[in-house]
Design a protein around this motif. Sequence first.
Motif, PDB file in Angstrom:
ATOM      1  N   SER A 178      24.861  87.411 -12.947  1.00 42.83           N
ATOM      2  CA  SER A 178      23.709  87.943 -13.040  1.00 42.83           C
ATOM      3  C   SER A 178      23.559  89.464 -12.242  1.00 42.83           C
ATOM      4  CB  SER A 178      22.651  87.220 -12.116  1.00 42.83           C
ATOM      5  OG  SER A 178      22.251  85.989 -12.820  1.00 42.83           O
ATOM      6  N   ILE A 179      24.236  89.527 -11.293  1.00 40.70           N
ATOM      7  CA  ILE A 179      24.360  90.948 -10.696  1.00 40.70           C
ATOM      8  C   ILE A 179      24.944  91.923 -11.734  1.00 40.70           C
ATOM      9  CG2 ILE A 179      25.551  92.246  -9.041  1.00 40.70           C
ATOM     10  CD1 ILE A 179      24.977  90.226  -7.072  1.00 40.70           C
ATOM     11  N   PHE A 180      26.318  91.349 -12.223  1.00 39.59           N
ATOM     12  CA  PHE A 180      27.114  92.150 -13.306  1.00 39.59           C
ATOM     13  C   PHE A 180      26.063  92.610 -14.553  1.00 39.59           C
ATOM     14  CE2 PHE A 180      29.395  92.538 -17.214  1.00 39.59           C
ATOM     15  CZ  PHE A 180      30.278  93.503 -16.913  1.00 39.59           C
ATOM     16  N   VAL A 181      25.482  91.327 -15.100  1.00 34.81           N
ATOM     17  CA  VAL A 181      24.602  91.686 -16.123  1.00 34.81           C
ATOM     18  C   VAL A 181      23.470  92.889 -15.870  1.00 34.81           C
ATOM     19  CG1 VAL A 181      22.896  90.554 -17.898  1.00 34.81           C
ATOM     20  CG2 VAL A 181      25.167  89.683 -17.251  1.00 34.81           C
ATOM     21  N   THR A 182      22.968  92.428 -14.669  1.00 32.46           N
ATOM     22  CA  THR A 182      21.701  93.379 -14.191  1.00 32.46           C
ATOM     23  C   THR A 182      22.053  94.929 -13.991  1.00 32.46           C
ATOM     24  OG1 THR A 182      20.475  91.552 -13.175  1.00 32.46           O
ATOM     25  CG2 THR A 182      20.086  93.857 -12.653  1.00 32.46           C
ATOM     26  N   VAL A 183      23.240  95.030 -13.350  1.00 29.06           N
ATOM     27  CA  VAL A 183      23.795  96.341 -13.080  1.00 29.06           C
ATOM     28  C   VAL A 183      24.173  97.225 -14.363  1.00 29.06           C
ATOM     29  CG1 VAL A 183      25.362  97.703 -11.811  1.00 29.06           C
ATOM     30  CG2 VAL A 183      24.281  95.804 -10.775  1.00 29.06           C
ATOM     31  N   VAL A 184      24.937  96.475 -14.981  1.00 26.15           N
ATOM     32  CA  VAL A 184      25.763  97.051 -16.411  1.00 26.15           C
ATOM     33  C   VAL A 184      24.633  97.243 -17.200  1.00 26.15           C
ATOM     34  CG1 VAL A 184      27.463  96.592 -18.285  1.00 26.15           C
ATOM     35  CG2 VAL A 184      28.049  96.314 -15.689  1.00 26.15           C
ATOM     36  N   GLY A 185      23.845  96.179 -17.508  1.00 26.98           N
ATOM     37  CA  GLY A 185      22.719  96.279 -18.438  1.00 26.98           C
ATOM     38  C   GLY A 185      21.589  97.367 -18.264  1.00 26.98           C
ATOM     39  N   THR A 186      21.338  97.424 -17.243  1.00 27.50           N
ATOM     40  CA  THR A 186      20.430  98.481 -16.695  1.00 27.50           C
ATOM     41  C   THR A 186      20.829 100.039 -16.934  1.00 27.50           C
ATOM     42  OG1 THR A 186      19.254  96.951 -14.971  1.00 27.50           O
ATOM     43  CG2 THR A 186      18.905  99.363 -14.841  1.00 27.50           C
ATOM     44  N   ALA A 187      22.051 100.119 -16.409  1.00 24.45           N
ATOM     45  CA  ALA A 187      22.640 101.352 -16.709  1.00 24.45           C
ATOM     46  C   ALA A 187      22.925 101.965 -18.273  1.00 24.45           C
ATOM     47  CB  ALA A 187      24.105 101.357 -16.048  1.00 24.45           C
ATOM     48  N   TRP A 188      23.204 100.813 -18.952  1.00 28.34           N
ATOM     49  CA  TRP A 188      23.489 100.908 -20.387  1.00 28.34           C
ATOM     50  C   TRP A 188      22.054 101.252 -21.151  1.00 28.34           C
ATOM     51  CZ3 TRP A 188      26.357 102.091 -24.150  1.00 28.34           C
ATOM     52  CH2 TRP A 188      26.193 101.771 -25.548  1.00 28.34           C
ATOM     53  N   SER A 189      21.300 100.239 -20.783  1.00 33.95           N
ATOM     54  CA  SER A 189      19.630 100.431 -21.262  1.00 33.95           C
ATOM     55  C   SER A 189      19.108 101.758 -20.742  1.00 33.95           C
ATOM     56  CB  SER A 189      18.985  99.529 -20.814  1.00 33.95           C
ATOM     57  OG  SER A 189      19.460  98.108 -21.483  1.00 33.95           O
ATOM     58  N   VAL A 233      14.486  93.786 -13.670  1.00 34.21           N
ATOM     59  CA  VAL A 233      14.085  92.566 -13.678  1.00 34.21           C
ATOM     60  C   VAL A 233      14.073  91.775 -15.037  1.00 34.21           C
ATOM     61  CG1 VAL A 233      11.576  91.415 -13.377  1.00 34.21           C
ATOM     62  CG2 VAL A 233      12.249  93.448 -12.025  1.00 34.21           C
ATOM     63  N   THR A 234      14.020  92.581 -16.026  1.00 34.77           N
ATOM     64  CA  THR A 234      14.262  91.751 -17.337  1.00 34.77           C
ATOM     65  C   THR A 234      15.749  91.118 -17.302  1.00 34.77           C
ATOM     66  OG1 THR A 234      12.935  93.417 -18.338  1.00 34.77           O
ATOM     67  CG2 THR A 234      14.333  91.949 -19.877  1.00 34.77           C
ATOM     68  N   PRO A 274      17.725  88.639  -4.265  1.00 34.06           N
ATOM     69  CA  PRO A 274      18.232  89.741  -4.561  1.00 34.06           C
ATOM     70  C   PRO A 274      17.230  90.816  -5.248  1.00 34.06           C
ATOM     71  CG  PRO A 274      19.576  87.756  -5.311  1.00 34.06           C
ATOM     72  CD  PRO A 274      18.257  87.368  -4.770  1.00 34.06           C
ATOM     73  N   ILE A 275      16.369  90.238  -6.192  1.00 34.80           N
ATOM     74  CA  ILE A 275      15.570  91.336  -6.798  1.00 34.80           C
ATOM     75  C   ILE A 275      14.204  91.704  -5.744  1.00 34.80           C
ATOM     76  CG2 ILE A 275      13.731  89.574  -7.841  1.00 34.80           C
ATOM     77  CD1 ILE A 275      15.516  92.327  -9.550  1.00 34.80           C
ATOM     78  N   LEU A 276      13.832  90.673  -4.924  1.00 35.31           N
ATOM     79  CA  LEU A 276      12.975  90.951  -3.833  1.00 35.31           C
ATOM     80  C   LEU A 276      13.569  92.005  -2.895  1.00 35.31           C
ATOM     81  CD1 LEU A 276      11.477  87.735  -2.957  1.00 35.31           C
ATOM     82  CD2 LEU A 276      10.560  89.427  -4.262  1.00 35.31           C
ATOM     83  N   ILE A 277      14.786  92.092  -2.748  1.00 36.46           N
ATOM     84  CA  ILE A 277      15.551  93.335  -1.853  1.00 36.46           C
ATOM     85  C   ILE A 277      15.528  94.585  -2.460  1.00 36.46           C
ATOM     86  CG2 ILE A 277      17.568  93.955  -0.884  1.00 36.46           C
ATOM     87  CD1 ILE A 277      18.323  90.941  -0.279  1.00 36.46           C
ATOM     88  N   VAL A 278      15.770  94.720  -3.800  1.00 32.14           N
ATOM     89  CA  VAL A 278      15.851  95.834  -4.476  1.00 32.14           C
ATOM     90  C   VAL A 278      14.324  96.306  -4.631  1.00 32.14           C
ATOM     91  CG1 VAL A 278      16.332  96.807  -6.868  1.00 32.14           C
ATOM     92  CG2 VAL A 278      17.900  95.050  -5.961  1.00 32.14           C
ATOM     93  N   TYR A 279      13.202  95.540  -5.184  1.00 32.59           N
ATOM     94  CA  TYR A 279      12.173  95.907  -5.330  1.00 32.59           C
ATOM     95  C   TYR A 279      11.158  97.058  -4.428  1.00 32.59           C
ATOM     96  CZ  TYR A 279       7.089  96.010  -6.831  1.00 32.59           C
ATOM     97  OH  TYR A 279       6.045  96.255  -7.162  1.00 32.59           O
ATOM     98  N   PRO A 280      11.500  96.938  -3.269  1.00 29.88           N
ATOM     99  CA  PRO A 280      10.865  97.721  -2.221  1.00 29.88           C
ATOM    100  C   PRO A 280      11.231  99.117  -2.357  1.00 29.88           C
ATOM    101  CG  PRO A 280      11.373  95.706  -1.024  1.00 29.88           C
ATOM    102  CD  PRO A 280      12.142  95.618  -2.554  1.00 29.88           C
TER     103      PRO A 280
END
Length: 291
Positions: free
Chosen positions: A78-89, A205-206, A268-274
């Motif tokens: 999930s972390i890999f998909v979130t980081v790489v996916g967010t950067a790519w998108s 988040v997506t 994890p997503i709660l830590i990033v949001y603030p």
Amino acid sequence: MIQDKSVGSRLFNFTNTAILTIIALVTVLPFVHVLGSSFATGAEIASRSFLIFPTKFTLSAYKYIFSTDTILKSIGVSIFVTVVGTAWSMLMSTMTAYGLSRRDLPGRRYIMFFIIFTMLFNGGIIPTFIIVQKTGLLDSLAALIIPVSINVFNMIILKTFFQNLPSGLEESAKIDGAGDFAVLFRIVIPCSLPAIATISLFYGVTYWNTYMHAILYLSDAAKWPVQVLLRQIVVLATGISFDSAEYSDVPPPSQSVKMAVIVIATIPILIVYPFLQKHFAKGALLGSVKE
């Protein structure tokens, strides 16, 4: 001197505060219940239908979960998909939005029409699955990223934000010899950090909540993101396999394990949001001004 507020104004403030407090409690209490239940003993969970603060704290559920690397692998995916996916998108959305924000772009209105058309109509699950299969993305993590590279709504927000930037910035940079890419990465993006942070949060988040695409495109359980594993544990009571040699203690109650997995998947997503929240309202509002 500032005059005292009228009775109507004080009544409105009181009512507004009361309603917002109720909404906040309704939103927060379920998560507090999940968090408290993850630290509670089996006897307390069985005796109390709604638990906030357990009388006896225990880490047995978390020890049970982390006695195998199943959860850690899933979180890593999930972390890999979130980081790489967010950067790519963000790269794809930013470049597309910048191009469409240029009023001198040939065929700009037609391109925007076809892009917005995809917001209203799409091919559906079966055609999309066939495309993913024919392009060789099936059963790979790229299938969770490439088919959803650009969210049209997010791209339009960025496009509108770029259009609101002073045109003199780009003109000055081009007079100094900067090309389009230099203007985008050295001028436009640094001036658009609130919008960039906001859209990055949307994408993050997506991708973190990726579920349906993982169910459709991934058959290898080792590649499941945490949301799919969470569903296996909470709904189907499967997904984690243990070796008796790895965990010799008495297993904790299944309800406590389910709550602990939910907490692990949410934190994890709660830590990033603030860190991005301060840009959220500003970026969304500035990027939503009508063209």
